[in-house]
Design a protein around this motif. Structure first.
Motif, mmCIF file in Angstrom:
data_model
loop_
_atom_site.group_PDB
_atom_site.id
_atom_site.type_symbol
_atom_site.label_atom_id
_atom_site.label_comp_id
_atom_site.label_asym_id
_atom_site.label_seq_id
_atom_site.Cartn_x
_atom_site.Cartn_y
_atom_site.Cartn_z
ATOM 1 N N GLY A 91 23.719 31.932 66.180
ATOM 2 C CA GLY A 91 22.731 31.977 65.109
ATOM 3 C C GLY A 91 23.285 32.473 63.788
ATOM 4 N N LEU A 92 24.531 32.112 63.482
ATOM 5 C CA LEU A 92 25.180 32.543 62.245
ATOM 6 C C LEU A 92 25.436 31.349 61.333
ATOM 7 C CD1 LEU A 92 27.833 34.885 63.886
ATOM 8 C CD2 LEU A 92 25.722 35.593 62.749
ATOM 9 N N SER A 93 25.652 31.620 60.053
ATOM 10 C CA SER A 93 25.960 30.584 59.075
ATOM 11 C C SER A 93 26.946 31.117 58.055
ATOM 12 C CB SER A 93 24.694 30.148 58.319
ATOM 13 O OG SER A 93 23.715 29.663 59.193
ATOM 14 N N THR A 94 27.644 30.209 57.393
ATOM 15 C CA THR A 94 28.472 30.550 56.248
ATOM 16 C C THR A 94 27.849 29.889 55.035
ATOM 17 O OG1 THR A 94 30.490 30.760 57.552
ATOM 18 C CG2 THR A 94 30.761 30.343 55.205
ATOM 19 N N ILE A 95 27.534 30.683 54.020
ATOM 20 C CA ILE A 95 26.934 30.170 52.788
ATOM 21 C C ILE A 95 28.004 30.222 51.704
ATOM 22 C CG2 ILE A 95 25.109 30.458 51.076
ATOM 23 C CD1 ILE A 95 23.521 31.971 53.243
ATOM 24 N N THR A 96 28.294 29.063 51.117
ATOM 25 C CA THR A 96 29.283 28.978 50.050
ATOM 26 C C THR A 96 28.557 28.698 48.749
ATOM 27 O OG1 THR A 96 30.891 28.093 51.615
ATOM 28 C CG2 THR A 96 31.382 27.825 49.275
ATOM 29 N N LEU A 97 28.771 29.567 47.759
ATOM 30 C CA LEU A 97 28.156 29.396 46.447
ATOM 31 C C LEU A 97 29.223 28.965 45.450
ATOM 32 C CD1 LEU A 97 26.770 32.514 47.475
ATOM 33 C CD2 LEU A 97 25.169 31.360 46.015
#
Length: 156
Positions: A76-82
């Motif tokens: 249930g994890l994510s990587t958010i790239t801005l």
């Protein structure tokens, strides 16, 4: 969810909208990276002996991407790239192993929109043709501009 003490006052200005510690692959918070979102900025604090604080003003955020590996999806994890127009971060801020990534992305997006309104900044998207570096497609094979020939009137 929020940090307490003197670290928080140094890390970000304003009321905290979201804060989370980076997780390991199995969702445990045994890392030394903390993400904090306020109405004006996103702060990333890393390190133990040598701490680094990277602060990005929200009105500089251009795009967001969420990626999830198989292992991240299982836990249930994510990587958010801005993608940002911030030179100190190299144009990119990465939030790795964030719990509830899609909800966090919505919170960040609303904060970015509000920060743009407050600072009277509008995001303008440019399309680049790739070869010539000009915005708008000039020099592109698909350019639909004047080419020296007017339809119906002969050559110019």
């Amino acid at each position: 969810m929020a940090m307490k003490g003197a670290d928080m006052s140094r890390m970000a200005d304003g009321d905290i909208l979201w804060s989370q510690r980076k997780r390991n692959w199995c969702r445990t918070p045994f890392t030394f990276t903390t993400y904090t979102l306020t109405a004006d900025e996103l702060a990333v604090k890393t390190g133990v002996l040598r701490e680094t604080y990277d602060v990005t003003k929200l009105f500089r955020v251009v795009d967001m991407t969420i990626t999830r590996s198989l292992l991240q999806r299982l836990f249930g994890l994510s990587t958010i790239t801005l993608e940002t127009r911030d030179q100190s971060s190299g144009g990119q801020t990465v939030l790795k192993n964030v719990i509830h990534g899609f909800e966090v992305r919505r919170v960040i997006q609303h904060a970015v929109d509000d920060a743009r309104n407050v600072n009277r900044v509008s995001a303008r998207e440019y399309m680049d043709s790739g070869d010539d570096g000009y915005a708008g497609g000039y020099g592109d094979d698909g350019y639909d501009g004047y080419d020296g020939y007017d339809a119906g009137y002969g050559e110019a």
